[in-house]
Write a protein that holds these residues in place. Structure first.
Motif, PDB file in Angstrom:
ATOM      1  N   GLY A  40      44.569  54.594   4.894  1.00 28.08           N
ATOM      2  CA  GLY A  40      45.327  53.525   4.261  1.00 28.08           C
ATOM      3  C   GLY A  40      45.932  54.035   2.961  1.00 28.08           C
ATOM      4  N   GLY A  41      46.345  53.113   2.121  1.00 26.20           N
ATOM      5  CA  GLY A  41      46.898  53.471   0.819  1.00 26.20           C
ATOM      6  C   GLY A  41      48.312  54.026   0.923  1.00 26.20           C
ATOM      7  N   ARG A  42      48.796  54.497  -0.239  1.00 24.46           N
ATOM      8  CA  ARG A  42      50.186  54.954  -0.316  1.00 24.46           C
ATOM      9  C   ARG A  42      50.320  56.488  -0.242  1.00 24.46           C
ATOM     10  NH1 ARG A  42      53.387  51.157   0.705  1.00 24.46           N
ATOM     11  NH2 ARG A  42      55.064  52.427  -0.129  1.00 24.46           N
ATOM     12  N   THR A  43      49.241  57.205  -0.506  1.00 26.80           N
ATOM     13  CA  THR A  43      49.338  58.684  -0.574  1.00 26.80           C
ATOM     14  C   THR A  43      49.916  59.309   0.689  1.00 26.80           C
ATOM     15  OG1 THR A  43      47.503  58.741  -2.141  1.00 26.80           O
ATOM     16  CG2 THR A  43      48.029  60.811  -1.019  1.00 26.80           C
ATOM     17  N   PRO A  44      49.590  58.780   1.888  1.00 20.05           N
ATOM     18  CA  PRO A  44      50.084  59.442   3.103  1.00 20.05           C
ATOM     19  C   PRO A  44      51.590  59.283   3.347  1.00 20.05           C
ATOM     20  CG  PRO A  44      48.235  57.978   3.619  1.00 20.05           C
ATOM     21  CD  PRO A  44      48.692  57.641   2.236  1.00 20.05           C
ATOM     22  N   ALA A  45      52.312  58.546   2.489  1.00 21.86           N
ATOM     23  CA  ALA A  45      53.740  58.265   2.765  1.00 21.86           C
ATOM     24  C   ALA A  45      54.541  59.550   3.010  1.00 21.86           C
ATOM     25  CB  ALA A  45      54.347  57.465   1.622  1.00 21.86           C
ATOM     26  N   SER A  79      49.310  45.721   4.208  1.00 22.69           N
ATOM     27  CA  SER A  79      48.633  46.218   5.412  1.00 22.69           C
ATOM     28  C   SER A  79      48.767  47.738   5.522  1.00 22.69           C
ATOM     29  CB  SER A  79      49.292  45.571   6.648  1.00 22.69           C
ATOM     30  OG  SER A  79      49.098  46.386   7.788  1.00 22.69           O
ATOM     31  N   ASN A  80      47.697  48.398   5.867  1.00 25.43           N
ATOM     32  CA  ASN A  80      47.759  49.854   6.054  1.00 25.43           C
ATOM     33  C   ASN A  80      48.650  50.208   7.241  1.00 25.43           C
ATOM     34  OD1 ASN A  80      46.086  50.433   3.892  1.00 25.43           O
ATOM     35  ND2 ASN A  80      44.230  50.258   5.127  1.00 25.43           N
ATOM     36  N   ALA A  81      48.666  49.350   8.242  1.00 25.82           N
ATOM     37  CA  ALA A  81      49.493  49.632   9.427  1.00 25.82           C
ATOM     38  C   ALA A  81      50.974  49.560   9.096  1.00 25.82           C
ATOM     39  CB  ALA A  81      49.153  48.645  10.543  1.00 25.82           C
ATOM     40  N   GLY A 144      35.940  56.697  -6.087  1.00 27.19           N
ATOM     41  CA  GLY A 144      35.312  57.514  -5.056  1.00 27.19           C
ATOM     42  C   GLY A 144      35.182  56.816  -3.723  1.00 27.19           C
ATOM     43  N   HIS A 145      35.756  55.612  -3.592  1.00 22.50           N
ATOM     44  CA  HIS A 145      35.670  54.958  -2.258  1.00 22.50           C
ATOM     45  C   HIS A 145      36.567  55.697  -1.282  1.00 22.50           C
ATOM     46  CE1 HIS A 145      39.488  52.730  -3.229  1.00 22.50           C
ATOM     47  NE2 HIS A 145      39.651  52.842  -1.930  1.00 22.50           N
ATOM     48  N   THR A 146      36.287  55.513  -0.002  1.00 21.39           N
ATOM     49  CA  THR A 146      37.179  56.031   1.034  1.00 21.39           C
ATOM     50  C   THR A 146      37.172  55.051   2.194  1.00 21.39           C
ATOM     51  OG1 THR A 146      37.809  57.990   2.309  1.00 21.39           O
ATOM     52  CG2 THR A 146      35.451  57.429   2.262  1.00 21.39           C
ATOM     53  N   ALA A 147      38.264  54.991   2.912  1.00 22.41           N
ATOM     54  CA  ALA A 147      38.484  53.893   3.860  1.00 22.41           C
ATOM     55  C   ALA A 147      38.181  52.609   3.080  1.00 22.41           C
ATOM     56  CB  ALA A 147      37.639  54.075   5.111  1.00 22.41           C
ATOM     57  N   PRO A 176      39.534  40.732   2.118  1.00 21.89           N
ATOM     58  CA  PRO A 176      38.528  41.237   3.062  1.00 21.89           C
ATOM     59  C   PRO A 176      39.122  42.380   3.887  1.00 21.89           C
ATOM     60  CG  PRO A 176      38.659  38.844   3.141  1.00 21.89           C
ATOM     61  CD  PRO A 176      39.820  39.305   2.309  1.00 21.89           C
ATOM     62  N   ARG A 177      38.243  43.261   4.308  1.00 17.19           N
ATOM     63  CA  ARG A 177      38.689  44.440   5.057  1.00 17.19           C
ATOM     64  C   ARG A 177      37.767  44.702   6.237  1.00 17.19           C
ATOM     65  NH1 ARG A 177      40.761  48.390   1.109  1.00 17.19           N
ATOM     66  NH2 ARG A 177      41.779  47.293  -0.591  1.00 17.19           N
ATOM     67  N   VAL A 178      38.261  45.576   7.098  1.00 15.70           N
ATOM     68  CA  VAL A 178      37.488  46.085   8.228  1.00 15.70           C
ATOM     69  C   VAL A 178      37.526  47.597   8.093  1.00 15.70           C
ATOM     70  CG1 VAL A 178      37.669  46.441  10.717  1.00 15.70           C
ATOM     71  CG2 VAL A 178      37.924  44.151   9.784  1.00 15.70           C
ATOM     72  N   ARG A 197      47.226  63.072  -7.966  1.00 16.53           N
ATOM     73  CA  ARG A 197      46.703  63.687  -9.188  1.00 16.53           C
ATOM     74  C   ARG A 197      45.745  62.757  -9.940  1.00 16.53           C
ATOM     75  NH1 ARG A 197      51.053  64.931  -9.069  1.00 16.53           N
ATOM     76  NH2 ARG A 197      51.594  66.454  -9.805  1.00 16.53           N
ATOM     77  N   GLU A 198      45.888  61.442  -9.774  1.00 11.15           N
ATOM     78  CA  GLU A 198      44.988  60.537 -10.500  1.00 11.15           C
ATOM     79  C   GLU A 198      43.572  60.563  -9.919  1.00 11.15           C
ATOM     80  OE1 GLU A 198      47.387  59.806  -8.588  1.00 11.15           O
ATOM     81  OE2 GLU A 198      46.897  58.148  -7.234  1.00 11.15           O
ATOM     82  N   LYS A 199      43.405  61.254  -8.786  1.00  7.00           N
ATOM     83  CA  LYS A 199      42.051  61.370  -8.177  1.00  7.00           C
ATOM     84  C   LYS A 199      41.453  62.758  -8.408  1.00  7.00           C
ATOM     85  CE  LYS A 199      43.800  57.638  -6.236  1.00  7.00           C
ATOM     86  NZ  LYS A 199      44.083  57.595  -4.833  1.00  7.00           N
TER      87      LYS A 199
HETATM   88  C1  6PG Z   1      42.654  51.206   1.594  1.00  6.34           C
HETATM   89  C2  6PG Z   1      42.506  52.664   1.893  1.00  6.34           C
HETATM   90  C3  6PG Z   1      41.846  53.376   0.762  1.00  6.34           C
HETATM   91  C4  6PG Z   1      42.898  54.328   0.218  1.00  6.34           C
HETATM   92  C5  6PG Z   1      42.531  54.754  -1.173  1.00  6.34           C
HETATM   93  C6  6PG Z   1      43.640  55.605  -1.782  1.00  6.34           C
HETATM   94  O1  6PG Z   1      42.772  50.413   2.522  1.00  6.34           O
HETATM   95  O2  6PG Z   1      42.722  50.875   0.393  1.00  6.34           O
HETATM   96  O3  6PG Z   1      42.065  52.988   3.081  1.00  6.34           O
HETATM   97  O4  6PG Z   1      40.683  54.070   1.119  1.00  6.34           O
HETATM   98  O5  6PG Z   1      43.009  55.452   1.092  1.00  6.34           O
HETATM   99  O6  6PG Z   1      42.332  53.595  -1.945  1.00  6.34           O
HETATM  100  O7  6PG Z   1      44.804  54.801  -1.860  1.00  6.34           O
HETATM  101  P1  6PG Z   1      46.183  55.419  -2.416  1.00  6.34           P
HETATM  102  O8  6PG Z   1      46.591  56.472  -1.421  1.00  6.34           O
HETATM  103  O9  6PG Z   1      47.150  54.257  -2.433  1.00  6.34           O
HETATM  104  O10 6PG Z   1      45.886  55.994  -3.765  1.00  6.34           O
END
Ligand code: 6PG
Length: 237
Positions: A40-45, A79-81, A144-147, A176-178, A197-199
């Motif tokens: 999810g998130g924006r990094t994979p764009a 939405s991540n999708a 440090g969260h993931t997914a 809420p999330r799954v 870079r912020e991570k």
């Molecule tokens: C979510 C993501 C989450 C995301 C990280 C990084 O649904 O929020 O799965 O784990 O990967 O928060 O998000 P960015 O890429 O936007 O920094």
């Protein structure tokens, strides 16, 4: 863990696209299909844009899943999708049955989690203890969260279920999330984290003392057999 540092986001996205492409070709050759979990998130764009432009990729043999999803309507920008569909899935040769979305319209995160787990078990076979994806793409938060596995959340300790619901009130967005559970994420044949870079500080802490980091950061607890790959952008390298 194997960490590569990149001075520019574009170089990170280029390298990530090569990583995904190589994994896809190897999986398709070895097993006739490529089972890909998108983060999810924006990094994979940037990665998604490059994958959409690749001339060679086994899309007809690829199945797409997500590591987590927010309980927002389909098409919602949160939405991540949505990001994946706009930048990638709408541009490549995938039939609808190859894209395994989280059923967010189930009415609650718990029902969505149960329904999605049932769909995954139907795909992988209910007798298998855990699904094995060929590549799990993940991001990481500054906490440090993931997914959607957040520090201190009981979901981190789930070992039987493949998918769980998470309240995530402190998350951004606070919906809420799954999420796939830790044993499923760690069961990936390959795991690739992408981090902006912020991570960088979180990644350095994990690299320097993985055991101590695992007590603080859920991302440090994703431990595939061959070790996770981390692609991180940071000026200091
Ligand atoms: C979510 C993501 C989450 C995301 C990280 C990084 O649904 O929020 O799965 O784990 O990967 O928060 O998000 P960015 O890429 O936007 O920094």
């Amino acid at each position: 863990m194997r960490v590569r540092w990149f001075a520019a986001e574009s170089a990170l996205a280029d390298a990530a696209a090569e990583f995904v492409g190589d994994c896809a070709e190897a999986s398709a050759r070895a097993r006739g299909r490529f089972l890909l979990v998108l983060s999810g998130g924006r990094t994979p764009a940037g990665l998604y844009r490059r994958l959409a432009e690749r001339s060679s990729f086994p899309w007809p043999r690829t199945h797409v899943f997500w590591g987590d999803e927010r309980l927002v309507p389909p098409g919602d920008p949160r939405s991540n999708a949505t990001l994946a569909e706009v930048l990638l899935l709408s541009k490549v040769d995938l039939r609808p049955q190859q894209v395994h979305r989280v059923p967010v319209a189930s009415g609650s995160a718990e029902r969505a989690a149960g329904q999605w787990e049932a769909e995954l078990r139907a795909f992988f076979g209910a007798e298998t203890p855990y699904p094995v994806f060929d590549l799990v793409l993940l991001g990481v938060g500054t906490d440090g969260h993931t997914a959607s596995l957040f520090p201190g959340d009981p979901a981190l300790e789930e070992r039987q279920r493949w998918v769980v619901a998470v309240g995530a009130p402190a998350a951004d967005p606070p919906v809420p999330r799954v999420t796939l559970t830790l044993p499923v994420l760690s069961g990936g044949r390959e795991v690739l984290f992408l981090a902006g870079r912020e991570k960088a500080a979180v990644v350095r802490a994990i690299e320097e003392d993985p055991a101590a980091a695992a007590a603080r950061f859920p991302a440090a607890r994703v431990r595939p057999a061959g070790g996770a790959a981390w692609y991180v952008s940071d000026d200091s390298g």
